[in-house]
Each structure stands twice: as structure tokens, then as C-alpha cells.
Design an enzyme around this catalytic site. Structure first.
Site, PDB file in Angstrom:
ATOM      1  N   ASP A 123      -9.843 -16.734 -15.761  1.00 50.90           N
ATOM      2  CA  ASP A 123     -10.603 -17.139 -14.583  1.00 50.90           C
ATOM      3  C   ASP A 123     -11.777 -18.056 -14.916  1.00 50.90           C
ATOM      4  O   ASP A 123     -12.546 -17.781 -15.844  1.00 50.90           O
ATOM      5  CB  ASP A 123     -11.138 -15.850 -13.934  1.00 50.90           C
ATOM      6  CG  ASP A 123     -11.847 -16.095 -12.611  1.00 50.90           C
ATOM      7  OD1 ASP A 123     -11.161 -16.364 -11.624  1.00 50.90           O
ATOM      8  OD2 ASP A 123     -13.092 -16.010 -12.576  1.00 50.90           O
TER       9      ASP A 123
ATOM     10  N   GLU B 158      -7.709 -21.331 -15.961  1.00 47.59           N
ATOM     11  CA  GLU B 158      -8.006 -21.934 -14.665  1.00 47.59           C
ATOM     12  C   GLU B 158      -9.037 -23.023 -14.952  1.00 47.59           C
ATOM     13  O   GLU B 158     -10.217 -22.748 -15.100  1.00 47.59           O
ATOM     14  CB  GLU B 158      -8.578 -20.896 -13.696  1.00 47.59           C
ATOM     15  CG  GLU B 158      -8.770 -21.488 -12.304  1.00 47.59           C
ATOM     16  CD  GLU B 158      -9.750 -20.742 -11.423  1.00 47.59           C
ATOM     17  OE1 GLU B 158      -9.694 -20.897 -10.204  1.00 47.59           O
ATOM     18  OE2 GLU B 158     -10.618 -20.006 -11.951  1.00 47.59           O
TER      19      GLU B 158
ATOM     20  N   ASN C 121      -0.257   4.580  -0.718  1.00 52.03           N
ATOM     21  CA  ASN C 121      -0.867   5.858  -0.305  1.00 52.03           C
ATOM     22  C   ASN C 121      -1.502   5.752   1.080  1.00 52.03           C
ATOM     23  O   ASN C 121      -2.241   6.616   1.507  1.00 52.03           O
ATOM     24  CB  ASN C 121      -1.879   6.341  -1.345  1.00 52.03           C
ATOM     25  CG  ASN C 121      -3.050   5.382  -1.471  1.00 52.03           C
ATOM     26  OD1 ASN C 121      -2.978   4.229  -1.011  1.00 52.03           O
ATOM     27  ND2 ASN C 121      -4.141   5.831  -2.072  1.00 52.03           N
TER      28      ASN C 121
ATOM     29  N   HIS D 165      -4.392 -17.453  -4.553  1.00 47.27           N
ATOM     30  CA  HIS D 165      -5.249 -16.680  -3.640  1.00 47.27           C
ATOM     31  C   HIS D 165      -6.511 -17.442  -3.229  1.00 47.27           C
ATOM     32  O   HIS D 165      -7.354 -16.881  -2.541  1.00 47.27           O
ATOM     33  CB  HIS D 165      -5.643 -15.378  -4.324  1.00 47.27           C
ATOM     34  CG  HIS D 165      -6.458 -15.640  -5.560  1.00 47.27           C
ATOM     35  ND1 HIS D 165      -5.935 -16.247  -6.693  1.00 47.27           N
ATOM     36  CD2 HIS D 165      -7.754 -15.422  -5.830  1.00 47.27           C
ATOM     37  CE1 HIS D 165      -6.882 -16.377  -7.579  1.00 47.27           C
ATOM     38  NE2 HIS D 165      -8.000 -15.889  -7.104  1.00 47.27           N
ATOM     39  N   ASP D 166      -6.667 -18.678  -3.689  1.00 46.49           N
ATOM     40  CA  ASP D 166      -7.874 -19.455  -3.363  1.00 46.49           C
ATOM     41  C   ASP D 166      -7.585 -20.638  -2.443  1.00 46.49           C
ATOM     42  O   ASP D 166      -8.511 -21.347  -2.054  1.00 46.49           O
ATOM     43  CB  ASP D 166      -8.497 -20.030  -4.651  1.00 46.49           C
ATOM     44  CG  ASP D 166      -9.101 -18.960  -5.533  1.00 46.49           C
ATOM     45  OD1 ASP D 166      -9.547 -17.922  -5.000  1.00 46.49           O
ATOM     46  OD2 ASP D 166      -9.120 -19.158  -6.760  1.00 46.49           O
TER      47      ASP D 166
ATOM     48  N   ASP E 286      -5.744 -10.673 -15.250  1.00 51.64           N
ATOM     49  CA  ASP E 286      -6.734 -11.694 -14.915  1.00 51.64           C
ATOM     50  C   ASP E 286      -7.988 -11.442 -15.755  1.00 51.64           C
ATOM     51  O   ASP E 286      -8.583 -10.361 -15.698  1.00 51.64           O
ATOM     52  CB  ASP E 286      -7.067 -11.613 -13.417  1.00 51.64           C
ATOM     53  CG  ASP E 286      -7.363 -12.972 -12.807  1.00 51.64           C
ATOM     54  OD1 ASP E 286      -8.141 -13.725 -13.417  1.00 51.64           O
ATOM     55  OD2 ASP E 286      -6.836 -13.264 -11.723  1.00 51.64           O
TER      56      ASP E 286
ATOM     57  N   ASP F 191      -1.894  -1.385  -3.787  1.00 52.21           N
ATOM     58  CA  ASP F 191      -2.240  -0.681  -5.028  1.00 52.21           C
ATOM     59  C   ASP F 191      -1.219  -0.941  -6.134  1.00 52.21           C
ATOM     60  O   ASP F 191      -0.187  -1.578  -5.900  1.00 52.21           O
ATOM     61  CB  ASP F 191      -2.373   0.824  -4.754  1.00 52.21           C
ATOM     62  CG  ASP F 191      -1.319   1.321  -3.769  1.00 52.21           C
ATOM     63  OD1 ASP F 191      -0.123   1.089  -4.048  1.00 52.21           O
ATOM     64  OD2 ASP F 191      -1.686   1.891  -2.708  1.00 52.21           O
TER      65      ASP F 191
ATOM     66  N   ASP G  31      -3.877   3.965   2.566  1.00 49.25           N
ATOM     67  CA  ASP G  31      -5.310   3.848   2.864  1.00 49.25           C
ATOM     68  C   ASP G  31      -5.607   2.422   3.340  1.00 49.25           C
ATOM     69  O   ASP G  31      -6.764   2.038   3.482  1.00 49.25           O
ATOM     70  CB  ASP G  31      -6.170   4.213   1.639  1.00 49.25           C
ATOM     71  CG  ASP G  31      -5.892   3.288   0.456  1.00 49.25           C
ATOM     72  OD1 ASP G  31      -4.959   2.438   0.548  1.00 49.25           O
ATOM     73  OD2 ASP G  31      -6.592   3.397  -0.562  1.00 49.25           O
TER      74      ASP G  31
ATOM     75  N   ASP H 263       0.846  -1.187   0.000  1.00 51.13           N
ATOM     76  CA  ASP H 263       0.000   0.000   0.000  1.00 51.13           C
ATOM     77  C   ASP H 263       0.887   1.245   0.000  1.00 51.13           C
ATOM     78  O   ASP H 263       1.625   1.475   0.947  1.00 51.13           O
ATOM     79  CB  ASP H 263      -0.880  -0.043   1.264  1.00 51.13           C
ATOM     80  CG  ASP H 263      -1.683   1.236   1.452  1.00 51.13           C
ATOM     81  OD1 ASP H 263      -1.919   1.947   0.451  1.00 51.13           O
ATOM     82  OD2 ASP H 263      -2.074   1.505   2.605  1.00 51.13           O
TER      83      ASP H 263
HETATM   84  C1  GLC Z   1     -11.794 -18.064  -9.586  1.00 51.75           C
HETATM   85  C2  GLC Z   1     -10.964 -17.150  -8.724  1.00 51.75           C
HETATM   86  C3  GLC Z   1     -11.643 -16.959  -7.405  1.00 51.75           C
HETATM   87  C4  GLC Z   1     -12.980 -16.337  -7.659  1.00 51.75           C
HETATM   88  C5  GLC Z   1     -13.805 -17.133  -8.666  1.00 51.75           C
HETATM   89  C6  GLC Z   1     -14.937 -16.317  -9.193  1.00 51.75           C
HETATM   90  O1  GLC Z   1     -11.852 -19.347  -9.074  1.00 51.75           O
HETATM   91  O2  GLC Z   1      -9.658 -17.636  -8.607  1.00 51.75           O
HETATM   92  O3  GLC Z   1     -10.892 -16.173  -6.527  1.00 51.75           O
HETATM   93  O4  GLC Z   1     -13.689 -16.218  -6.460  1.00 51.75           O
HETATM   94  O5  GLC Z   1     -13.059 -17.527  -9.780  1.00 51.75           O
HETATM   95  O6  GLC Z   1     -14.454 -15.331 -10.062  1.00 51.75           O
HETATM   96 CA    CA Z   2      -3.462   2.047  -1.257  1.00 56.16          CA
END
Ligand code: GLC
Ligand code: CA
Length: 549
Positions: free
Chosen positions: A196, A253, A23, A324-325, A98, A29, A25, A21
Site C-alpha cells: 500500500d 501500489e 455470522n 476498492h479506490d 495488504d 468476514d 452482523d 458475511d
Molecule cells: C491506498 C489504499 C487506499 C487507502 C490509502 C491509505 O491508496 O488503496 O484505500 O485509503 O492507501 O492507506
Molecule cells: Ca460478519
């Protein structure tokens, strides 16, 4: 095999809200990413996938897009994006965006129009049916896949959250509009896309109820949404009208059926490679967090081999441990108390597979899962839903939280630990998601000061993959698992022309004796220092990468 620029690349994933981050907040970013490009370059990264930063109400942290061609103000501006892209390109880092096109946000203009009336020109851009709950399917984040809209006395379909209505890919205007948007980003000079949830864009059997499989009285929507026959037509059209016109890299994915691997990721495939899930989903039954299952190394190895073997010399893969999942890999596969050698071994076990390795932010310093004391501290919609479902199934608060600890997506979404200052240098303000106070010593600053850290081991692995001597082998060599029935060792060969590299990983805390017959020409990597190598005596958690005959 036709050579492509990304064949010898090593990729890194950034979750922008949690990276840096600038700035203050409390939210990461784009400028934060730009600031850390030198760090990534130094590590040896040359491809950077950034999770969504487009305009979004953030119900699913940006995977619910309300404008594909705008940057969300919390992340910065288009100028920030252009600056980031320019600096990345100067450093030889290609940026992957993405591409979220199964659905939009319910606040996207297209959807706002679509819900106005049954004869609105955009009505057919989404999936609408008369009445309240046209079938009994469960959405990915809980509840029905249908959301009732009083205005027209009908319901729209959402495979994910109700704030993520599914686009109707059967509609040609929808497809053409998406393709135009894809090319718009490609014309900006990006390096490609992570695509995605692409396996669910085609729906079928919408008029059917499926067999109820849990206490919520609903049924999994999989059979009606995943890899539905006919999806190939959409995907080949997309590849033809967009991706194939550019020299880029695309990763789907998608948990592709083994027999479809060539069709999807072969030389004329829809994508260049795919993120598959066969090894990462072994820890639950059908994705229910309250139905954990145990698995052993044999099962894990088998899952990986099942994805590696069909890769003949024409197809490609993306190999990964975290994103991230999913939870943090150290916590998941080894336990938080495992020693440093084990963390290095886990890294080496996947890094030399055939395909492009991806590293998720913080994985290189060994970040672990997080445990918030109450469900209200969680942000991830999947965590909240899975918690509620566990309660509904009769589990206590503690038990339900336990499932969340193991599986929450916030395990990989809490702020990155950069240095030893307040909030680990992520932000000077309270971050949008609470920091992890359990492992204060895990920071990039500390890792950089210690030549024996996990971070330097990742750096060594990257250099080895890219070394003049072995880059062809690690890119194009075939994969061959050995000792496939050994419950403690995950070992494989990479073979290219007359060259052979053996990768041996001991997943246990015990010395393992083997009976291998290879002549070792050179030790390329060893996670245990000053050890006299003996390929038939593998130390606890030892990892060896060897040039052999
Ligand atoms: C994909 C993403 C996940 C998201 C889902 C809906 O699996 O990796 O984070 O919640 O799609 O877009
Ligand atoms: Ca920020």
C-alpha cells in the site's frame, strides 16, 4: 526471463468488509472468503489479494492498522485466517496480504507512546514538528497534513487521514520492526503482498510551503511525498531483508516514473510488479473530483501503451481495471446502459496485456456504480471530504453529489451481489454499507445460469491465458500496439517467437472498417456469437482475439 510461479497467474481482489458475511452482523468476514474459494477456483483464479483485515479502528476501513499481527474481530480470528490459508493453498490459490506500512492507526500502541512526550523512545517513530501547522500541505483526505497535539504542543504528519499518522522511515528501529513483521507473515506461508501507498514513504522539504491550489488555502503534498529521491534505499533494504528471502509475489501500489520501471520491477527490482495509474486517473484534474476532465480513447490507449512499452523481456506489470479506490469500470468507461458485448470488450481490452491481470470482486458480473441520495449515506472518507471541498468551492448539493457519484470509493465497496435473496445473499442483516437496489438482476446466481454472461466470458479469457498452447505467449510475448491513431479501436499484438496473437477491441457502437493485412489462423475469442469473422469489419463493441500470421 527467469520463470516465476505467478507469471501465468490471474489474480482477484477481495474487499473483505463487502464480500460475504457468514455470522450475520452485516460485515463481510474471513469465513466468507473461505466459503467462496471454490467459486474463485472454478473461475480460474490462483492469486487472491485481500484488502486489510488486521486490528483497526476502521477509520479508513482497515487501512489504519492498530495491530499488524492481530485479525480484527469483525473479520474473525487468526484461526479463521489459518483455515482460509490452508484451504486456499489446497486449491492452489496463493493469498496476498495488504501491507500498509506508510502509516499506522493513531490508536496503534507505537503512536500512543510516541505522543506521550518529546523524549519518549518512540517519539521519533513518527514525524513531529513544533507548533500548529508547520507547512501548508493538504492531506489526501482533506485538511492539513498536520494534526496538532496539545500534550506536547506539536503536530504530527499524516499524508492520509489524521487517524493514519505516517511512520518515520528514516528511523532504523521503525524499519527493522516493519521488516520483522513482514517476515512473520511470510513465515505463515502467504503468497506475498500488495504494498500500500509505498511511493510516499519518504518525505522531503517539510519546512517549505507550496503554492496554494484550491479554495481551502492549501497545497498538494505531492512534491514533498511522492517518489522522493532516496526512497530507493528504503525499498532495496526492504526487498533484501524480507521479500527476496522468499518465493513470493509483490505488487507495489506506485505510479512509477517510466524511466524507473526497471529499477522498481526489473529482475533485481524492489518489487515484482506495480499497480500504476496512468490510464485510471485521466478523468479528474490532479485528483480533484470537482474538476472532472474528459478524455478520449486515444489518450487512454496512449496511457496504457506508456506503461506497456518499457516492459522489456525482463520486467513485469500488474494490469487492472478496478479496485476498492476507483469507480466501476462499466459506468466509468462505457455508461450504465451499454450492452453486454461492450462489457465483455472492456474486459478483453486489458486482459491480454503483458502482466498479471487483476479482477476486482464483482467486476466479473458487471457491477455498476452506486448513487445514494444523500452524502450521509456514504462511508468512504474520501467521498465525504471531496463533497465538502466541492461545497467549499461553491457547488450546490446536487452538483457535489454528482462528483461523488462519479468518483466515490463506495462505488466498489457496497456489498457483493451473490444471489437473488435478501441483500443479494451478502448478509441476512442490514449491511454496514447500503446495498445497490438499482441493478437487482446483476448477481452471481444469474450469471452462472446464463452461458452467455460476462462471468463466463471472464472464465473463457482466463482459460485462454492459461491454455497450454498460448500461456507462454500471453506471459512472455512482447506488446505492440497497432492502429495507435485510430480513435475507435484499441488493438495490440502479443508476439512470442514465431507466434502472434492480435487483440482488437471496438470501443464504439458503430461498425468500423479497417485495412489490416494479417492471415487469421484461428479465432481464439469473439464476444459476439455466430459471427463470420472479418478482421477488417469490426462490429459495434466487438472484441476479437486472433491467432494470426
Ligand atoms: C491506498 C489504499 C487506499 C487507502 C490509502 C491509505 O491508496 O488503496 O484505500 O485509503 O492507501 O492507506
Ligand atoms: Ca460478519
Amino acid at each position: 526471463m527467469k520463470k516465476r510461479w505467478w507469471h501465468n497467474s490471474v489474480a482477484y481482489q477481495v474487499y473483505p468488509k463487502s464480500f460475504l458475511d457468514t455470522n450475520n452482523d452485516g460485515i463481510g468476514d474471513l469465513r466468507g472468503i473461505t466459503e467462496k474459494l471454490d467459486y474463485l477456483h472454478e473461475l480460474g483464479i490462483d492469486v487472491l489479494w485481500i484488502s486489510p483485515f488486521f486490528k483497526s479502528p476502521m477509520k479508513d476501513n482497515g487501512y489504519d492498522i492498530s495491530d499488524y499481527k492481530e485479525i480484527d474481530p469483525i473479520f474473525g480470528t487468526m484461526r479463521d485466517f489459518d483455515e482460509m490459508l490452508e484451504k486456499a493453498n489446497q486449491l492452489g490459490i496463493r493469498i496476498l496480504v495488504d501491507l500498509v506500512v506508510n502509516h499506522t492507526s493513531d490508536e496503534h500502541d507505537w503512536f500512543e507512546e510516541s505522543r506521550q512526550s518529546k523524549d519518549n523512545p518512540k517519539r521519533d517513530w513518527y514525524i513531529w514538528k513544533d507548533g500548529k501547522q508547520p507547512n501548508n500541505w493538504r492531506s489526501c483526505f482533506g485538511g492539513s497534513v498536520w494534526e496538532y497535539d496539545e500534550k506536547t504542543d506539536s503536530s504530527y504528519f499524516h499524508y492520509f487521514h489524521k487517524g493514519q499518522p505516517c511512520l518515520n522511515w528514516e528511523n532504523k528501529e521503525v524499519r527493522d520492526t516493519i521488516f520483522e513483521m513482514i517476515n512473520w507473515w511470510l513465515d505463515k506461508g502467504i503468497g506475498g503482498f500488495r504494498v500500500d501507498a509505498i511511493e510516499v514513504i519518504k518525505k522531503t522539504r517539510l519546512d517549505e510551503n507550496f503554492e496554494v491550489d484550491a479554495a481551502d488555502g492549501l497545497a498538494s503534498a505531492y512534491p514533498g511525498c511522492r517518489l522522493v529521491k532516496g526512497i530507493e534505499l528504503f525499498l532495496s533494504e526492504m526487498a533484501e531483508k524480507t521479500f527476496n528471502q522468499y518465493d513470493i509475489m509483490t505488487i507495489a501500489e506506485a505510479d512509477i516514473r517510466i524511466e524507473d520501471q526497471e529499477l522498481w520491477t526489473g529482475p533485481n527490482g524492489f518489487f515484482d510488479m506495480a499497480f500504476q495509474f496512468k490510464s485510471s486517473k485521466l478523468d479528474t484534474e490532479l485528483g480533484f473530483w470537482h474538476r472532472p476532465r474528459t478524455f478520449d480513447l486515444l489518450e487512454y490507449k496512449e496511457a496504457i501503451a506508456s506503461e506497456q512499452y518499457p516492459l522489456n523481456d525482463q520486467t513485469w506489470a500488474a494490469v487492472w481495471l478496478e479496485n476498492h479506490d476507483v469507480p466501476r469500470s462499466i459506468t466509468k468507461y462505457l455508461g450504465n446502459d451499454s450492452p453486454l458485448e461492450a462489457h465483455k470488450m472492456l474486459g478483453a481490452s486489458y486482459f491480454f496485456l503483458r502482466g498479471t491481470p487483476f479482477i476486482y470482486q464483482g467486476q466479473e458480473i458487471g457491477m455498476r456504480n452506486i448513487r445514494y441520495s444523500s452524502i450521509v449515506q456514504y462511508d468512504d472518507i474520501a467521498s465525504i471530504d471531496q463533497y465538502d471541498r466541492a461545497i467549499e468551492e461553491g457547488y450546490t448539493n446536487e452538483q457535489a453529489l454528482g462528483f461523488v457519484y462519479n468518483r466515490s470509493r463506495d462505488n466498489t465497496r457496497y456489498p457483493m451481489q451473490w444471489d437473488n435473496s435478501k441483500n443479494y445473499g451478502f448478509s441476512k442483516t442490514d449491511p454496514w454499507l447500503e446495498i445497490n437496489t438499482e441493478f437487482p438482476e446483476i448477481t452471481v446466481e444469474n450469471a452462472l445460469k446464463d452461458q452467455s454472461s460476462l462471468l463466463y466470458f471472464y472464465k473463457d479469457m482466463i482459460s485462454l491465458r492459461k491454455s497450454e498452447e498460448f500461456k507462454e505467449l500471453f506471459s512472455y510475448g512482447t506488446f505492440e500496439m497497432i492502429l495507435d491513431k485510430d480513435p475507435s479501436i484499441f488493438a495490440y499484438l502479443r508476439i512470442y517467437d514465431d507466434k502472434k496473437v492480435l487483440v482488437i477491441n471496438n470501443f464504439t457502437d458503430r461498425l468500423v472498417l479497417l485495412n489490416l493485412d494479417y492471415k487469421v489462423n484461428k479465432v481464439l475469442l469473439n464476444n459476439i456469437e455466430n459471427d463470420d469473422i472479418n478482421i477488417n469489419e469490426i462490429r459495434p463493441y466487438q472484441s476479437l482475439v486472433l491467432d494470426v500470421e
